[in-house]
Scaffold this motif. Structure first.
Motif, short mmCIF file in Angstrom:
data_model
loop_
_atom_site.label_atom_id
_atom_site.label_comp_id
_atom_site.label_asym_id
_atom_site.label_seq_id
_atom_site.Cartn_x
_atom_site.Cartn_y
_atom_site.Cartn_z
N VAL A 115 -0.93 4.22 6.13
CA VAL A 115 -0.48 3.50 7.32
C VAL A 115 -1.53 2.47 7.73
CG1 VAL A 115 0.25 3.73 9.72
CG2 VAL A 115 0.85 5.50 8.06
N ARG A 116 -1.07 1.23 7.81
CA ARG A 116 -1.99 0.16 8.22
C ARG A 116 -2.24 0.22 9.71
NH1 ARG A 116 0.51 -5.21 6.11
NH2 ARG A 116 -1.33 -6.00 7.16
N ARG A 134 -3.41 6.40 16.95
CA ARG A 134 -2.46 5.40 17.43
C ARG A 134 -2.19 4.39 16.32
NH1 ARG A 134 -4.37 3.25 22.52
NH2 ARG A 134 -6.03 2.38 21.27
N VAL A 135 -0.92 4.00 16.24
CA VAL A 135 -0.48 2.97 15.32
C VAL A 135 0.34 1.99 16.14
CG1 VAL A 135 0.88 2.45 13.26
CG2 VAL A 135 -0.35 4.61 13.41
N SER A 136 0.11 0.71 15.97
CA SER A 136 0.90 -0.30 16.67
C SER A 136 1.96 -0.85 15.74
CB SER A 136 0.01 -1.43 17.17
OG SER A 136 -0.85 -0.96 18.17
N ILE A 137 3.20 -0.84 16.23
CA ILE A 137 4.33 -1.37 15.47
C ILE A 137 4.62 -2.78 15.96
CG2 ILE A 137 6.75 -1.05 14.86
CD1 ILE A 137 6.40 1.91 15.61
N PRO A 138 4.52 -3.78 15.10
CA PRO A 138 4.82 -5.14 15.55
C PRO A 138 6.32 -5.31 15.80
CG PRO A 138 4.39 -5.13 13.20
CD PRO A 138 4.15 -3.73 13.69
N TYR A 139 6.66 -5.91 16.92
CA TYR A 139 8.05 -6.18 17.23
C TYR A 139 8.11 -7.45 18.08
CZ TYR A 139 12.75 -5.79 19.07
OH TYR A 139 14.04 -6.05 19.41
N ARG A 140 8.70 -8.47 17.51
CA ARG A 140 8.78 -9.79 18.15
C ARG A 140 7.41 -10.20 18.66
NH1 ARG A 140 14.69 -9.52 21.00
NH2 ARG A 140 15.83 -9.27 19.05
N ALA A 185 4.30 -2.27 19.78
CA ALA A 185 4.70 -1.00 20.38
C ALA A 185 3.83 0.13 19.84
CB ALA A 185 6.17 -0.73 20.08
N PRO A 186 3.05 0.79 20.70
CA PRO A 186 2.15 1.84 20.20
C PRO A 186 2.85 3.18 19.97
CG PRO A 186 1.77 1.45 22.54
CD PRO A 186 2.84 0.49 22.11
N LEU A 187 2.58 3.75 18.80
CA LEU A 187 2.98 5.12 18.48
C LEU A 187 1.74 5.99 18.67
CD1 LEU A 187 4.99 5.36 15.12
CD2 LEU A 187 5.78 5.91 17.41
N ASN A 213 3.94 15.19 4.06
CA ASN A 213 2.92 14.15 3.94
C ASN A 213 2.92 13.32 5.22
OD1 ASN A 213 1.77 11.52 3.34
ND2 ASN A 213 1.76 12.16 1.21
N LEU A 214 1.89 13.51 6.06
CA LEU A 214 1.83 12.83 7.34
C LEU A 214 1.88 11.31 7.19
CD1 LEU A 214 1.51 12.90 10.42
CD2 LEU A 214 -0.97 13.03 10.07
N GLY A 215 1.16 10.78 6.22
CA GLY A 215 1.17 9.34 6.00
C GLY A 215 2.55 8.82 5.65
N ARG A 216 3.25 9.52 4.78
CA ARG A 216 4.61 9.10 4.40
C ARG A 216 5.56 9.20 5.58
NH1 ARG A 216 9.17 10.90 3.56
NH2 ARG A 216 8.62 13.09 3.68
N VAL A 217 5.47 10.29 6.35
CA VAL A 217 6.36 10.48 7.49
C VAL A 217 6.16 9.37 8.52
CG1 VAL A 217 6.85 12.00 9.46
CG2 VAL A 217 6.60 12.97 7.16
N VAL A 218 4.92 9.07 8.86
CA VAL A 218 4.65 8.01 9.85
C VAL A 218 5.08 6.65 9.29
CG1 VAL A 218 2.84 6.80 11.14
CG2 VAL A 218 2.83 9.31 11.02
N ASP A 219 4.81 6.41 8.02
CA ASP A 219 5.22 5.15 7.39
C ASP A 219 6.74 4.99 7.45
OD1 ASP A 219 4.56 2.74 5.87
OD2 ASP A 219 5.47 3.77 4.16
N GLU A 220 7.49 6.05 7.18
CA GLU A 220 8.95 6.00 7.24
C GLU A 220 9.46 5.77 8.66
OE1 GLU A 220 11.32 5.82 4.88
OE2 GLU A 220 9.64 5.63 3.50
N ILE A 221 8.81 6.37 9.64
CA ILE A 221 9.18 6.13 11.04
C ILE A 221 9.00 4.65 11.38
CG2 ILE A 221 8.53 6.59 13.44
CD1 ILE A 221 7.81 9.48 12.44
N ILE A 222 7.87 4.10 10.99
CA ILE A 222 7.60 2.69 11.26
C ILE A 222 8.63 1.81 10.57
CG2 ILE A 222 5.95 0.80 10.85
CD1 ILE A 222 3.72 2.97 11.21
#
Length: 113
Positions: free
Chosen positions: A22-23, A36-42, A46-48, A93-102
């Protein structure tokens, strides 16, 4: 003690997968229990917020979108209820799960309020 060592290794592997897959993931505390991971939107990000407790990886992480929004994968409080979290096992796999959510949120953005 052997079971504790095994869980510690699984926990470390899960956190390594999160960091590798996850970047822009940011650790928020010294112990590595909050991320925390920030999802770019417009024009916003949006922070996860990802919280793992002492029983992780035996129990699923709690993942919450920190902006008010509606989405099929969000409950009324903003917690993510994606199928992979509901079927969580210590070997998920936490990385895969979070990546799929994003990826899901990027394909089908939440309706921000």
């Amino acid at each position: 003690m052997k079971g504790t060592d095994s869980l510690s290794r699984l926990r470390a592997k899960q956190l390594s997968e999160l960091n590798n897959r996850v970047r822009n993931v940011e650790r928020l505390d010294r112990e590595g229990n909050e991320w925390r991971v920030s999802i770019p939107y417009r024009n916003l990000r949006a922070p996860l917020h990802i919280v793992i407790d002492e029983s992780f990886p035996s129990t699923a992480p709690r993942i919450r979108l920190m902006m008010r929004a509606q989405h099929a994968f969000l409950d009324q409080f903003g917690y993510v209820t994606a199928p992979d979290l509901l079927r969580w096992t210590p070997h998920s796999n936490l990385g895969r799960v979070v990546d799929e959510i994003i990826k899901t949120f990027l394909r089908q953005p939440p309706q921000f309020m």
